[in-house]
Design a protein around this motif. Sequence first.
Motif, PDB file in Angstrom:
ATOM      1  N   ASP A   1      -1.447 -25.802  26.248  1.00 39.47           N
ATOM      2  CA  ASP A   1      -2.051 -24.961  27.275  1.00 39.47           C
ATOM      3  C   ASP A   1      -3.531 -25.261  27.428  1.00 39.47           C
ATOM      4  O   ASP A   1      -4.223 -25.478  26.429  1.00 39.47           O
ATOM      5  CB  ASP A   1      -1.904 -23.475  26.913  1.00 39.47           C
ATOM      6  N   PRO A   2      -4.034 -25.247  28.666  1.00 41.44           N
ATOM      7  CA  PRO A   2      -5.478 -25.327  28.859  1.00 41.44           C
ATOM      8  C   PRO A   2      -6.133 -24.085  28.271  1.00 41.44           C
ATOM      9  O   PRO A   2      -5.521 -23.019  28.221  1.00 41.44           O
ATOM     10  CB  PRO A   2      -5.643 -25.347  30.380  1.00 41.44           C
ATOM     11  N   ALA A   3      -7.359 -24.231  27.829  1.00 41.54           N
ATOM     12  CA  ALA A   3      -8.145 -23.114  27.301  1.00 41.54           C
ATOM     13  C   ALA A   3      -9.522 -23.192  27.950  1.00 41.54           C
ATOM     14  O   ALA A   3      -9.892 -24.237  28.490  1.00 41.54           O
ATOM     15  CB  ALA A   3      -8.249 -23.202  25.779  1.00 41.54           C
ATOM     16  N   PRO A   4     -10.297 -22.113  27.893  1.00 36.15           N
ATOM     17  CA  PRO A   4     -11.606 -22.115  28.561  1.00 36.15           C
ATOM     18  C   PRO A   4     -12.508 -23.288  28.184  1.00 36.15           C
ATOM     19  O   PRO A   4     -13.186 -23.840  29.018  1.00 36.15           O
ATOM     20  CB  PRO A   4     -12.221 -20.783  28.136  1.00 36.15           C
ATOM     21  N   SER A   5     -12.492 -23.698  26.934  1.00 43.67           N
ATOM     22  CA  SER A   5     -13.389 -24.786  26.522  1.00 43.67           C
ATOM     23  C   SER A   5     -12.642 -26.053  26.134  1.00 43.67           C
ATOM     24  O   SER A   5     -13.197 -26.928  25.503  1.00 43.67           O
ATOM     25  CB  SER A   5     -14.256 -24.314  25.354  1.00 43.67           C
ATOM     26  N   GLY A   6     -11.373 -26.171  26.490  1.00 50.05           N
ATOM     27  CA  GLY A   6     -10.597 -27.344  26.125  1.00 50.05           C
ATOM     28  C   GLY A   6      -9.116 -27.103  26.309  1.00 50.05           C
ATOM     29  O   GLY A   6      -8.662 -26.830  27.407  1.00 50.05           O
ATOM     30  N   TRP A   7      -8.370 -27.164  25.201  1.00 46.22           N
ATOM     31  CA  TRP A   7      -6.927 -26.947  25.269  1.00 46.22           C
ATOM     32  C   TRP A   7      -6.386 -26.569  23.904  1.00 46.22           C
ATOM     33  O   TRP A   7      -7.063 -26.719  22.895  1.00 46.22           O
ATOM     34  CB  TRP A   7      -6.216 -28.164  25.839  1.00 46.22           C
ATOM     35  N   THR A   8      -5.166 -26.022  23.898  1.00 44.55           N
ATOM     36  CA  THR A   8      -4.527 -25.615  22.650  1.00 44.55           C
ATOM     37  C   THR A   8      -3.145 -26.238  22.530  1.00 44.55           C
ATOM     38  O   THR A   8      -2.491 -26.548  23.535  1.00 44.55           O
ATOM     39  CB  THR A   8      -4.385 -24.083  22.550  1.00 44.55           C
TER      40      THR A   8
ATOM     41  N   ALA B   1       4.686 -25.503  29.442  1.00 41.36           N
ATOM     42  CA  ALA B   1       6.149 -25.428  29.385  1.00 41.36           C
ATOM     43  C   ALA B   1       6.603 -25.510  27.931  1.00 41.36           C
ATOM     44  O   ALA B   1       5.910 -26.078  27.087  1.00 41.36           O
ATOM     45  CB  ALA B   1       6.768 -26.568  30.186  1.00 41.36           C
ATOM     46  N   PRO B   2       7.765 -24.957  27.626  1.00 43.50           N
ATOM     47  CA  PRO B   2       8.267 -25.052  26.250  1.00 43.50           C
ATOM     48  C   PRO B   2       8.547 -26.504  25.860  1.00 43.50           C
ATOM     49  O   PRO B   2       9.062 -27.278  26.657  1.00 43.50           O
ATOM     50  CB  PRO B   2       9.569 -24.250  26.271  1.00 43.50           C
ATOM     51  N   LEU B   3       8.189 -26.848  24.631  1.00 44.81           N
ATOM     52  CA  LEU B   3       8.446 -28.172  24.071  1.00 44.81           C
ATOM     53  C   LEU B   3       9.373 -28.009  22.880  1.00 44.81           C
ATOM     54  O   LEU B   3       9.272 -27.023  22.141  1.00 44.81           O
ATOM     55  CB  LEU B   3       7.147 -28.826  23.608  1.00 44.81           C
ATOM     56  N   VAL B   4      10.259 -28.972  22.673  1.00 50.88           N
ATOM     57  CA  VAL B   4      11.166 -28.932  21.523  1.00 50.88           C
ATOM     58  C   VAL B   4      11.206 -30.317  20.889  1.00 50.88           C
ATOM     59  O   VAL B   4      11.312 -31.332  21.584  1.00 50.88           O
ATOM     60  CB  VAL B   4      12.592 -28.502  21.939  1.00 50.88           C
TER      61      VAL B   4
END
Length: 138
Positions: free
Chosen positions: A110-117, A94-97
């Motif tokens: 965001d989740p990522a294949p090997s962790g998160w971003t 979700a957008p963060l401000v």
Amino acid sequence: MPDALFLPPDLVGRWAFERIVDDRRAGSRLTATGSAVFSRTGEAAIAWSEQGVLRLPDGEVPVEAHRVLRLDDARSWTVDFADGRGFHPWAVGAPLVHDCAPDVYRGRLDPAPSGWTMRWEAAGPAKDYVIETTYRRV
């Protein structure tokens, strides 16, 4: 890491990070690498500490950051600065401000294949840059 499990308690442990800082005002692109440690400090709090190295055109400088993830009365997690000031809710996808007058930070986790971003875009009269960080469990 499925979205449903992407809560701060799931992050406890050590993570490696890679960060790109795209400073559009200065026309530079910098990189940083390091480690992040998430550790429980109670049932409703997790310490988030980062240490790393930022590579500048003329050398390297150490970087570190300390934040706290807190579970509030509504059972929602938030991210605070180490001194207790609020930063942003823990809202995946979700957008963060974050208002840092006179500038505004807009971000996303965001989740990522090997962790998160984690991505932040800072815009305003004093800043114009994007910071993208990828975390992977060690």
